[in-house]
Structures are given as C-alpha cells and as structure tokens.
Design a protein around this motif. Sequence first.
Motif, mmCIF file in Angstrom:
data_model
loop_
_atom_site.group_PDB
_atom_site.id
_atom_site.type_symbol
_atom_site.label_atom_id
_atom_site.label_comp_id
_atom_site.label_asym_id
_atom_site.label_seq_id
_atom_site.Cartn_x
_atom_site.Cartn_y
_atom_site.Cartn_z
ATOM 1 N N ILE A 131 0.628 -1.058 -0.010
ATOM 2 C CA ILE A 131 0.024 -0.095 0.012
ATOM 3 C C ILE A 131 0.783 1.236 0.151
ATOM 4 C CG2 ILE A 131 -1.615 1.387 1.313
ATOM 5 C CD1 ILE A 131 -1.565 -2.252 1.878
ATOM 6 N N ASP A 132 0.546 2.310 -0.952
ATOM 7 C CA ASP A 132 1.407 3.199 -0.923
ATOM 8 C C ASP A 132 0.317 4.606 -1.279
ATOM 9 O OD1 ASP A 132 2.979 5.478 -1.275
ATOM 10 O OD2 ASP A 132 3.746 4.972 -3.368
ATOM 11 N N GLU A 133 -0.117 5.060 -0.021
ATOM 12 C CA GLU A 133 -1.228 6.159 -0.029
ATOM 13 C C GLU A 133 -2.388 5.757 -1.086
ATOM 14 O OE1 GLU A 133 0.699 9.844 -1.668
ATOM 15 O OE2 GLU A 133 1.610 10.117 0.006
ATOM 16 N N THR A 134 -2.520 5.910 -2.148
ATOM 17 C CA THR A 134 -3.641 5.691 -3.098
ATOM 18 C C THR A 134 -3.574 4.351 -3.756
ATOM 19 O OG1 THR A 134 -3.273 6.962 -5.027
ATOM 20 C CG2 THR A 134 -4.525 8.122 -3.383
ATOM 21 N N LEU A 135 -2.444 3.934 -3.772
ATOM 22 C CA LEU A 135 -1.968 2.734 -4.436
ATOM 23 C C LEU A 135 -2.149 1.252 -3.892
ATOM 24 C CD1 LEU A 135 -1.149 2.448 -7.559
ATOM 25 C CD2 LEU A 135 1.066 2.330 -6.822
ATOM 26 N N LEU A 136 -2.716 0.387 -4.386
ATOM 27 C CA LEU A 136 -2.766 -1.046 -3.972
ATOM 28 C C LEU A 136 -2.125 -1.833 -4.916
ATOM 29 C CD1 LEU A 136 -3.599 -3.459 -1.666
ATOM 30 C CD2 LEU A 136 -5.824 -3.120 -3.179
ATOM 31 N N THR A 137 -1.115 -2.744 -4.463
ATOM 32 C CA THR A 137 -0.754 -3.744 -5.456
ATOM 33 C C THR A 137 -0.738 -5.214 -4.738
ATOM 34 O OG1 THR A 137 1.554 -3.493 -4.684
ATOM 35 C CG2 THR A 137 0.519 -2.043 -6.796
ATOM 36 N N VAL A 138 -1.355 -6.000 -5.412
ATOM 37 C CA VAL A 138 -1.473 -7.506 -4.876
ATOM 38 C C VAL A 138 -0.906 -8.321 -5.995
ATOM 39 C CG1 VAL A 138 -3.277 -9.200 -4.478
ATOM 40 C CG2 VAL A 138 -3.813 -6.926 -4.103
ATOM 41 N N HIS A 139 0.046 -9.250 -5.625
ATOM 42 C CA HIS A 139 0.853 -10.052 -6.438
ATOM 43 C C HIS A 139 0.855 -11.472 -5.882
ATOM 44 C CE1 HIS A 139 4.926 -11.835 -7.981
ATOM 45 N NE2 HIS A 139 3.831 -12.025 -8.844
ATOM 46 N N ILE A 140 0.265 -12.291 -6.589
ATOM 47 C CA ILE A 140 0.131 -13.675 -6.181
ATOM 48 C C ILE A 140 0.253 -14.669 -7.347
ATOM 49 C CG2 ILE A 140 -2.249 -13.722 -5.786
ATOM 50 C CD1 ILE A 140 -2.233 -15.879 -3.915
ATOM 51 N N ASN A 141 1.397 -15.091 -7.677
ATOM 52 C CA ASN A 141 1.677 -15.394 -8.996
ATOM 53 C C ASN A 141 0.807 -16.754 -9.377
ATOM 54 O OD1 ASN A 141 3.460 -16.149 -11.203
ATOM 55 N ND2 ASN A 141 4.053 -18.037 -10.277
ATOM 56 N N PRO A 142 0.183 -16.467 -10.685
ATOM 57 C CA PRO A 142 0.600 -15.642 -11.701
ATOM 58 C C PRO A 142 -0.343 -14.416 -11.760
ATOM 59 C CG PRO A 142 -1.017 -17.252 -12.419
ATOM 60 C CD PRO A 142 -0.970 -17.412 -11.070
ATOM 61 N N TYR A 143 -0.833 -14.001 -10.705
ATOM 62 C CA TYR A 143 -1.709 -12.654 -10.817
ATOM 63 C C TYR A 143 -1.217 -11.520 -10.332
ATOM 64 C CZ TYR A 143 -5.365 -16.392 -11.447
ATOM 65 O OH TYR A 143 -6.269 -17.584 -11.634
ATOM 66 N N PHE A 144 -1.185 -10.316 -11.050
ATOM 67 C CA PHE A 144 -0.827 -9.224 -10.641
ATOM 68 C C PHE A 144 -1.908 -8.229 -10.697
ATOM 69 C CE2 PHE A 144 1.012 -4.905 -11.033
ATOM 70 C CZ PHE A 144 2.032 -4.926 -9.929
ATOM 71 N N LEU A 145 -2.331 -7.435 -9.466
ATOM 72 C CA LEU A 145 -3.524 -6.180 -9.607
ATOM 73 C C LEU A 145 -2.819 -5.031 -9.068
ATOM 74 C CD1 LEU A 145 -6.233 -5.606 -10.092
ATOM 75 C CD2 LEU A 145 -6.786 -6.259 -7.798
ATOM 76 N N ARG A 146 -2.903 -3.941 -9.823
ATOM 77 C CA ARG A 146 -2.730 -2.508 -9.265
ATOM 78 C C ARG A 146 -3.931 -1.861 -9.446
ATOM 79 N NH1 ARG A 146 2.380 -1.205 -11.786
ATOM 80 N NH2 ARG A 146 0.872 -0.903 -13.758
ATOM 81 N N ILE A 147 -4.272 -1.220 -8.177
ATOM 82 C CA ILE A 147 -5.586 -0.319 -8.133
ATOM 83 C C ILE A 147 -4.957 0.807 -7.449
ATOM 84 C CG2 ILE A 147 -7.860 0.033 -7.347
ATOM 85 C CD1 ILE A 147 -8.122 -3.036 -6.822
ATOM 86 N N ASN A 148 -5.616 1.940 -8.231
ATOM 87 C CA ASN A 148 -5.432 3.560 -7.868
ATOM 88 C C ASN A 148 -6.784 3.855 -7.319
ATOM 89 O OD1 ASN A 148 -3.857 5.839 -7.418
ATOM 90 N ND2 ASN A 148 -4.364 6.577 -9.134
ATOM 91 N N PHE A 149 -6.818 4.070 -6.017
ATOM 92 C CA PHE A 149 -8.039 4.427 -5.366
ATOM 93 C C PHE A 149 -8.062 6.079 -5.421
ATOM 94 C CE2 PHE A 149 -7.316 0.442 -2.677
ATOM 95 C CZ PHE A 149 -8.724 -0.076 -3.062
ATOM 96 N N PRO A 150 -9.543 6.543 -5.240
ATOM 97 C CA PRO A 150 -9.478 8.093 -5.358
ATOM 98 C C PRO A 150 -8.915 8.472 -4.309
ATOM 99 C CG PRO A 150 -11.654 7.074 -5.049
ATOM 100 C CD PRO A 150 -10.564 5.937 -5.276
#
Length: 459
Positions: free
Chosen positions: A33-52
């Motif tokens: 978690i970096d302020e508004t940014l959430l990254t989730v990595h669990i092979n083979p999936y990768f998700l990066r979400i930018n919250f408002p």
Amino acid sequence: MITPRFYCTQTLESVAVSVYCPSVRASDVEINIDETLLTVHINPYFLRINFPHPVLEDDQSSATYDPSSGYLTVTLTKETKGQEFPDLDLLAKLLAPRHVEVPKQPTIEVIESETSPQSELEELVDLTSAISLEQRDILQAAENDWQFPQTVAESPLQLSTKRYYGFLDMYTGYFTHVAHTENDVNELGSEAESCLPEERRAKRLQHEEMKWDEEHYMADYVDDEYIQELIAWEDRELAHAECIFTESENMTMLNLPRKEYLPTTSQQRALYLTLLTLLFAYAYDRRTTQHDPTPESAWTICSLVPAFSALDPPRYIASESVPLSISTSGFTDDDLASALMPSYRRSLAFPLYRSFAMADACRNDVAAILAKGKRMVTRYILEMKHILDHHEVYYVYSKIWVDDFLVWIQASASDEIMLDIAEQLKALTITKTMIGWNIEKLEAATLLDTSDSDNESSE
C-alpha cells in the motif's frame, strides 16, 4: 502477468477488494500500500489499483483467502473515516496509471544585468563550444551580415510520411494492407494511410453525396408506417434509475488498455463531440433493431460514424474560438449541431431506414444516455464494442477508437459536462435545410404527387 477479476466495496471506515485468484497458495501473496495505490501479487496474478483517496494498513486491515470460492479479500482502512470513495465500480478508472504531477520550474525575468565585457566574452565562448556546424555558419553569417534569401512557408513542413488517426491521433499502420482486406465502410480506400485530415473530410463529403438517393428517401417518407413504429419504440434501459455492470461487462473493462491520457483543451472538446457521433450511431442501430443486433449492425454503426468510415472525427471549430478551459457552458449549439450534422446526413444516405424523424429520435436518445452519466455511457459503448469485436474486419475500429474511449470515459470524462450537453441536445434544433439536400422540397413534391395520385384514383 494476469490481471484477475475483482470488485470493490466500502463502508464508512474501510474499503474491501475481492480478488478472484483460484488454485494459489495464500502464503505467497504480496500486498503493498502506498497512499492511494494498492498492489496485489500472487503468481501468476498481478493487480494494481489506484483509489481516489488514500488508504492505510493498520490493525483493522486484513487479508483473507477463501479456497472454496477462490477469492482473496483485502480490507484496508480509509485514511479519512467516513470519506466516500466514488466510482469503485468503474474498473478501468481504478486500473488507470496514477497521475504524477510534474512540478513546474519557476520563471525568472531578468530586469537588468551588469556584466563586464570579459565575462560576456567568456559566456559567449561557453555557448559556442557546444553548438553545431550549421549553427556556427548561421552565427558567422550574422556577424558578416550575409543576406540569405527568405521565404514564408505556405504549409507546415511534414517530416514524416506517416499519417495518424484514431483516438487522440495515436495510431498508424492499421490500414497498410487494406487493399487486400474487404472493408465496406472504408471510404479512403488504399489511401487511408496517406490522406491528410482535410483530404479525409473531402472524400467523406464526396462519398455522402454519392450515396444520397432521393428516391429511397422519398419512398421511406411516404411509406413510413414501420419507421414510425421504430421511432415509438421505448428503450427500457434508459428507464432504469441505476446502472450496475454485469460480470461480462466487468471482464471487458478488465481487458481494456492501461493508459493515461493528457489531451489538450482542444482535444478534450473534440473527444466529447466525437462521443456524440458514436452514441448516435449505436442509438440508430439499437432503435432500428430494437436492441437485438443483426449481422448488419457492425456495418450500420461504422457507416454512421465519420471517425470510423473516413477517419474524420468532429474538428469543425476554429482553434481561436476554443475557451481556455472546459466548463458546463463550454459548448455552443453550433458546436453540437456541427458535430451531429454528418451523423444526420449519413443516417439519410446509408442505412436501410432513412428518415429525418428517425435521426431526431436518435439525437434525443443520445441526450437521454448522456443525462444518465458516464456509467450509462460506458454501458452503451461496451455494447458497441461487443458488436464490433465480433466482426472479422470492423474490430479494428474498437482498437483505434472504442477501447480508448472506454478508458477515457471512466477515468476522465465529466458527468457534469455530459449532463450539460444532454440538456443542450434536448433543446437543439437541426433543420432539414441544414442538411443541404433540399429535403423540404422533396417532401413537398412527394406529398403533391401522392395527392394527385389519390385524386386520379378517386375519379
């Protein structure tokens, strides 16, 4: 890496992200978690979400994995409790890259500077040490007062033979082999990759004139019983108060490109106007098929959108008339009428049902869609994309126009501007005289002929 399916929910204090990642080991998951940014990595999936808004990882945060459903649920605390996180259902907006503001360098104006002749000479030596041979020639010519002949360029110098088109003119090369591919809506032919914008417009207008058929229009004007049924058809989708995306729609949005667009004010205005033509074309097909697309639907849509058939989006407004910023009053009636005029003309020259009243009905449909906001606009453009993607040729227009429009609508388009345009469209009057084909005279002559025929038959 695979972008997994996901959806977001929120409470007053937290936001939860449910990620579908079946058959994985929960111990391998990496969450950052970096302020508004959430990254989730669990092979083979990768998700990066930018919250408002910013989120926190604290004692109330959690991450749980349910092997039976395959969902990993990440719950994060809102930095500001009670703050509403808007547009959590617009997946393309959440997946868009985080915008980074580039700090502007301060501008310094030198009022007066006192330097010695020696320091000026040293400064000149430093500057000339890095200049090119051509620049040295220019300096020498200036020193000796050589008079080079000078002419004013008649047009901007084209340094490349490539021609760009599509969303924000980002694409080229998609029609390189068009001569070997059957594309019935391409009005530029083999010159699609070489035409300048003004040449595209000229070819479009020429093609519209060629396709205009007075007899077809007059026949539909006289025998319009079925057309009146189509005009009376009610789009029930627009009657719904809320737009909730389906699983299929969410999957389509997940597969959209991850892009950030930085359009100029003029380009942003052109995007809103081009959006009107896309919605008009889909509204026509949706109304004439009563929301049951046919094998001809892709052709109908592409034929009615000038940005598709002739790579000629609305840019009919002089740059000097463009305001410094877009506001709810940023578009005039002339702006909207000029953007929709080609749509009206093409609806009277290309498809099966050619009726001015039908065109007016489609304009009202566009107003109703825009009045529902960008979620409803997104749904209608998603349906258009579905039709085009399933065509073996016309899918190309999804690649160069529709995909980017879907991302831009969710991430950048304004509900306020859309609502204002909707109100203007409802009150907008596009007259038959504006079309340029003497439609009123044709209708009058048709009615006169019909009346004479009725009198002869009665005698």
